[in-house]
Design an enzyme around this catalytic site. Sequence first.
Site, PDB file in Angstrom:
ATOM      1  N   GLY A   9       0.959  -1.119   0.026  1.00 29.71           N
ATOM      2  CA  GLY A   9      -0.020   0.231   0.061  1.00 29.71           C
ATOM      3  C   GLY A   9       0.793   1.195   0.015  1.00 29.71           C
ATOM      4  N   ASP A  64       0.376  -7.915  -5.870  1.00 32.03           N
ATOM      5  CA  ASP A  64      -1.230  -7.422  -5.413  1.00 32.03           C
ATOM      6  C   ASP A  64      -1.486  -8.345  -4.102  1.00 32.03           C
ATOM      7  N   SER A  90      -9.923   0.156   1.115  1.00 33.23           N
ATOM      8  CA  SER A  90      -9.997   1.002   2.367  1.00 33.23           C
ATOM      9  C   SER A  90     -11.144   1.603   2.357  1.00 33.23           C
ATOM     10  N   TYR A 101     -14.429  -9.251  -2.711  1.00 35.42           N
ATOM     11  CA  TYR A 101     -12.858  -8.634  -3.037  1.00 35.42           C
ATOM     12  C   TYR A 101     -12.362  -8.061  -1.895  1.00 35.42           C
ATOM     13  N   THR A 133      -8.031  -0.973  12.458  1.00 38.85           N
ATOM     14  CA  THR A 133      -8.825   0.191  12.223  1.00 38.85           C
ATOM     15  C   THR A 133      -9.812   0.476  13.599  1.00 38.85           C
ATOM     16  N   GLU A 135     -12.712   1.201  12.875  1.00 35.62           N
ATOM     17  CA  GLU A 135     -13.684   0.423  12.381  1.00 35.62           C
ATOM     18  C   GLU A 135     -14.444  -0.836  12.954  1.00 35.62           C
ATOM     19  N   TYR A 157     -15.828  -4.285   5.072  1.00 39.49           N
ATOM     20  CA  TYR A 157     -14.498  -3.637   5.166  1.00 39.49           C
ATOM     21  C   TYR A 157     -14.173  -4.033   6.791  1.00 39.49           C
ATOM     22  N   LYS A 161     -11.358  -6.902   8.310  1.00 38.60           N
ATOM     23  CA  LYS A 161     -10.324  -6.167   9.039  1.00 38.60           C
ATOM     24  C   LYS A 161     -10.325  -7.004  10.260  1.00 38.60           C
ATOM     25  N   ARG A 192      -5.038  12.599   1.411  1.00 41.53           N
ATOM     26  CA  ARG A 192      -6.221  11.655   1.713  1.00 41.53           C
ATOM     27  C   ARG A 192      -6.835  11.530   0.347  1.00 41.53           C
TER      28      ARG A 192
HETATM   29  P1  NAP Z   1      -5.536   4.370   0.928  1.00 42.91           P
HETATM   30  O1  NAP Z   1      -5.080   5.603   0.724  1.00 42.91           O
HETATM   31  O2  NAP Z   1      -6.857   3.862   0.559  1.00 42.91           O
HETATM   32  O3  NAP Z   1      -4.172   3.179   0.278  1.00 42.91           O
HETATM   33  C1  NAP Z   1      -4.448   1.848   0.089  1.00 42.91           C
HETATM   34  C2  NAP Z   1      -3.366   1.368  -0.529  1.00 42.91           C
HETATM   35  O4  NAP Z   1      -3.460  -0.074  -0.818  1.00 42.91           O
HETATM   36  C3  NAP Z   1      -3.121   2.027  -1.945  1.00 42.91           C
HETATM   37  O5  NAP Z   1      -1.516   1.915  -2.090  1.00 42.91           O
HETATM   38  C4  NAP Z   1      -3.639   1.051  -2.870  1.00 42.91           C
HETATM   39  O6  NAP Z   1      -3.106   0.725  -4.087  1.00 42.91           O
HETATM   40  C5  NAP Z   1      -3.377  -0.425  -2.031  1.00 42.91           C
HETATM   41  N1  NAP Z   1      -4.108  -1.420  -2.462  1.00 42.91           N
HETATM   42  C6  NAP Z   1      -5.620  -1.501  -2.545  1.00 42.91           C
HETATM   43  N2  NAP Z   1      -5.970  -2.753  -2.862  1.00 42.91           N
HETATM   44  C7  NAP Z   1      -4.876  -3.198  -3.337  1.00 42.91           C
HETATM   45  C8  NAP Z   1      -4.389  -4.800  -3.582  1.00 42.91           C
HETATM   46  N3  NAP Z   1      -5.467  -5.868  -4.068  1.00 42.91           N
HETATM   47  N4  NAP Z   1      -3.066  -5.055  -3.801  1.00 42.91           N
HETATM   48  C9  NAP Z   1      -2.201  -4.294  -3.595  1.00 42.91           C
HETATM   49  N5  NAP Z   1      -2.424  -2.956  -2.813  1.00 42.91           N
HETATM   50  C10 NAP Z   1      -3.480  -2.781  -3.034  1.00 42.91           C
HETATM   51  O7  NAP Z   1      -5.387   3.940   2.598  1.00 42.91           O
HETATM   52  P2  NAP Z   1      -4.679   4.641   3.822  1.00 42.91           P
HETATM   53  O8  NAP Z   1      -5.584   5.770   4.141  1.00 42.91           O
HETATM   54  O9  NAP Z   1      -3.293   5.207   3.615  1.00 42.91           O
HETATM   55  O10 NAP Z   1      -4.756   3.583   4.748  1.00 42.91           O
HETATM   56  C11 NAP Z   1      -3.758   2.663   4.784  1.00 42.91           C
HETATM   57  C12 NAP Z   1      -4.336   1.434   5.650  1.00 42.91           C
HETATM   58  O11 NAP Z   1      -4.569   1.524   7.077  1.00 42.91           O
HETATM   59  C13 NAP Z   1      -5.300   0.830   5.069  1.00 42.91           C
HETATM   60  O12 NAP Z   1      -5.303  -0.751   5.357  1.00 42.91           O
HETATM   61  C14 NAP Z   1      -6.516   1.186   5.758  1.00 42.91           C
HETATM   62  O13 NAP Z   1      -7.599   0.124   5.660  1.00 42.91           O
HETATM   63  C15 NAP Z   1      -5.896   1.492   7.247  1.00 42.91           C
HETATM   64  N6  NAP Z   1      -6.528   2.468   7.917  1.00 42.91           N
HETATM   65  C16 NAP Z   1      -6.787   3.539   7.416  1.00 42.91           C
HETATM   66  C17 NAP Z   1      -7.443   4.563   8.468  1.00 42.91           C
HETATM   67  C18 NAP Z   1      -7.225   6.032   7.680  1.00 42.91           C
HETATM   68  O14 NAP Z   1      -8.384   6.663   8.559  1.00 42.91           O
HETATM   69  N7  NAP Z   1      -6.484   6.409   6.747  1.00 42.91           N
HETATM   70  C19 NAP Z   1      -7.563   4.012   9.748  1.00 42.91           C
HETATM   71  C20 NAP Z   1      -7.351   2.981   9.988  1.00 42.91           C
HETATM   72  C21 NAP Z   1      -6.923   2.035   9.277  1.00 42.91           C
HETATM   73  P3  NAP Z   1      -3.558   1.872  -5.243  1.00 42.91           P
HETATM   74  O15 NAP Z   1      -2.820   3.080  -4.965  1.00 42.91           O
HETATM   75  O16 NAP Z   1      -3.147   1.398  -6.403  1.00 42.91           O
HETATM   76  O17 NAP Z   1      -5.052   2.244  -5.125  1.00 42.91           O
HETATM   77  N1  GDD Z   2     -17.039   9.094   2.233  1.00 41.66           N
HETATM   78  C1  GDD Z   2     -17.954   9.870   2.809  1.00 41.66           C
HETATM   79  N2  GDD Z   2     -18.570  10.534   1.546  1.00 41.66           N
HETATM   80  N3  GDD Z   2     -18.571   9.866   3.898  1.00 41.66           N
HETATM   81  C2  GDD Z   2     -19.345  10.589   4.241  1.00 41.66           C
HETATM   82  C3  GDD Z   2     -20.059  11.582   3.287  1.00 41.66           C
HETATM   83  C4  GDD Z   2     -19.617  11.681   1.979  1.00 41.66           C
HETATM   84  O1  GDD Z   2     -20.031  11.983   1.176  1.00 41.66           O
HETATM   85  N4  GDD Z   2     -21.123  12.232   4.106  1.00 41.66           N
HETATM   86  C5  GDD Z   2     -20.901  11.805   5.360  1.00 41.66           C
HETATM   87  N5  GDD Z   2     -20.026  10.766   5.506  1.00 41.66           N
HETATM   88  C6  GDD Z   2     -19.731  10.247   6.568  1.00 41.66           C
HETATM   89  C7  GDD Z   2     -19.902   8.460   6.590  1.00 41.66           C
HETATM   90  O2  GDD Z   2     -21.043   8.045   6.507  1.00 41.66           O
HETATM   91  C8  GDD Z   2     -18.977   8.331   7.806  1.00 41.66           C
HETATM   92  O3  GDD Z   2     -19.872   8.132   8.884  1.00 41.66           O
HETATM   93  C9  GDD Z   2     -17.994   9.409   7.788  1.00 41.66           C
HETATM   94  O4  GDD Z   2     -18.277  10.404   7.076  1.00 41.66           O
HETATM   95  C10 GDD Z   2     -16.675   8.897   7.665  1.00 41.66           C
HETATM   96  O5  GDD Z   2     -16.443   8.520   6.109  1.00 41.66           O
HETATM   97  P1  GDD Z   2     -15.204   8.368   5.517  1.00 41.66           P
HETATM   98  O6  GDD Z   2     -14.457   9.361   5.454  1.00 41.66           O
HETATM   99  O7  GDD Z   2     -15.490   7.649   4.291  1.00 41.66           O
HETATM  100  O8  GDD Z   2     -14.350   7.299   6.593  1.00 41.66           O
HETATM  101  P2  GDD Z   2     -14.806   5.991   7.225  1.00 41.66           P
HETATM  102  O9  GDD Z   2     -14.866   6.443   8.714  1.00 41.66           O
HETATM  103  O10 GDD Z   2     -15.998   5.479   6.820  1.00 41.66           O
HETATM  104  O11 GDD Z   2     -13.462   5.087   7.020  1.00 41.66           O
HETATM  105  C11 GDD Z   2     -12.082   5.645   7.262  1.00 41.66           C
HETATM  106  O12 GDD Z   2     -11.860   5.527   8.582  1.00 41.66           O
HETATM  107  C12 GDD Z   2     -11.562   4.112   9.010  1.00 41.66           C
HETATM  108  C13 GDD Z   2     -11.124   4.508  10.577  1.00 41.66           C
HETATM  109  O13 GDD Z   2     -11.945   4.447  11.140  1.00 41.66           O
HETATM  110  C14 GDD Z   2     -11.243   4.800   6.134  1.00 41.66           C
HETATM  111  O14 GDD Z   2     -10.119   5.583   5.897  1.00 41.66           O
HETATM  112  C15 GDD Z   2     -11.127   3.369   6.770  1.00 41.66           C
HETATM  113  O15 GDD Z   2     -10.036   2.863   5.724  1.00 41.66           O
HETATM  114  C16 GDD Z   2     -10.598   3.486   8.137  1.00 41.66           C
HETATM  115  O16 GDD Z   2     -10.383   1.997   8.710  1.00 41.66           O
END
Ligand code: NAP
Ligand code: GDD
Length: 383
Positions: A9, A64, A90, A101, A133, A135, A157, A161, A192
């Site tokens: 990733g 992958d 994610s 998937y 996460t 989540e 998701y 996880k 982001r």
């Molecule tokens: P992100 O920006 O969506 O990055 C996901 C990465 O995974 C990208 O490099 C993507 O590649 C790669 N990927 C997706 N499917 C794949 C596959 N089949 N094989 C190989 N690589 C694949 O996510 P992030 O925000 O950096 O988060 C990093 C990790 O932390 C994720 O596992 C996410 O679930 C977890 N997480 C995130 C948060 C948050 O708030 N950001 C919080 C808790 C946990 P492409 O660039 O090609 O799409």
């Molecule tokens: N994406 C999105 N788009 N979310 C919306 C919108 C919209 O237009 N309007 C309201 N929301 C609300 C969603 O319903 C959710 O309650 C909240 O905003 C946050 O949505 P996201 O930003 O999509 O993040 P997430 O909390 O569902 O998931 C992210 O955080 C997780 C950690 O708690 C992702 O980064 C996950 O990969 C990560 O695990």
Amino acid sequence: MGKVALITGITGQDGAYLSEYLIKKGYTVHGIKRRASLFNTDRIDHLYQDPQLNDRNLILHYGDMTDSMNITRIISDIQPDEIYNLAAQSHVKVSFDTPEYTANVDGLGTLRILEAVRLLKLTEKTRIYQASTSELYGLVQEIPQKETTPFYPRSPYAVAKMYAYWITVNYREAYNMFACNGILFNHESPLRGETFVTRKVTRALSRIALGIQGEVYMGNLSSKRDWGHAKDYIKAMYLILQQDQPDDYVIATGVTTTIRDFISRAFKEIGVIVEFRGEGANETGEIIGIDKDLFVDKIGEAYLAAIQSRIGEKVVKVDPKYFRPTEVELLIGDATKARTKLSWEPQYTLDTLIKDMMTSDVKAMKKEAYLRDGGYRIMNYFE
Ligand code: NAP
Ligand code: GDD
């Protein structure tokens, strides 16, 4: 000799910040990237071009998470000291459309990493970080959520996880592996992904201020998230793998905010005052005033008259298509364990996070406005 890390990733938000952080610490960083029909390395391209960094310290491999042999071969070739498993489908909403998937990549993908390390007899050498996460807490059983709070996942998701979380714990206990979960709450940044709520908002608000978008349609405005900055959170990933014993940690700020409030604060950052009225699908956000000096400072004089003419207009609306079949209404984390044992302290607050994201998106959208207007607003773009 510096350490060798493998980041799955690496092309994502966290992968980009973590790879830069580790390279600056002297690591050789290997990353797995997917083959795509367009370039997908935007977030890390600067690392190749930075003269301060040695470009041989960043090596990309095609791969992958669904391909066991590919993952096993890469780990065998690299013999990493540390693996950061960040790759995932994610997006929570998208996981309802692609549940199988998501389970394969986010759940079984983690198993493939652990099993490769075990089969290659690297369990003594290789430490593994699993991107768990908040989540997992889903329909929360305790407020705030900490390491001992029971899980109640609310999406494909989160369920995937949850498998990844427990298989990491199981391999640690069964094979004595240094495998750890970072249970990270939401973390954001200018890098982001554009379809997560914070980035969708900071992009849309920048475009509304610049007159290139009329309004933005949102989903559930009442859900609450504990948002931190990705730059702070990747440091916690690193710290988790530097401890004497493997363990699992919650990483969070301890502050929770509604989506509605995030939007108001992001608008306020550029001098636009918005008020929300109504409920559910009928809720709207209306411009009720402009802080002229702030708006001119952040956006530019050229755009002031246009935004002032929009006072009284509804610029935020709700479209139920963004609602989720099951929602996570409230997340707020207690990171006491990380603060105590890792000495982890976040540097950013929600306001400085918003400022960072708005500044970046206003700059990017000014460029878009400039290109759209064929150079007419050149002075504003370069100011
Ligand atoms: P992100 O920006 O969506 O990055 C996901 C990465 O995974 C990208 O490099 C993507 O590649 C790669 N990927 C997706 N499917 C794949 C596959 N089949 N094989 C190989 N690589 C694949 O996510 P992030 O925000 O950096 O988060 C990093 C990790 O932390 C994720 O596992 C996410 O679930 C977890 N997480 C995130 C948060 C948050 O708030 N950001 C919080 C808790 C946990 P492409 O660039 O090609 O799409
Ligand atoms: N994406 C999105 N788009 N979310 C919306 C919108 C919209 O237009 N309007 C309201 N929301 C609300 C969603 O319903 C959710 O309650 C909240 O905003 C946050 O949505 P996201 O930003 O999509 O993040 P997430 O909390 O569902 O998931 C992210 O955080 C997780 C950690 O708690 C992702 O980064 C996950 O990969 C990560 O695990």
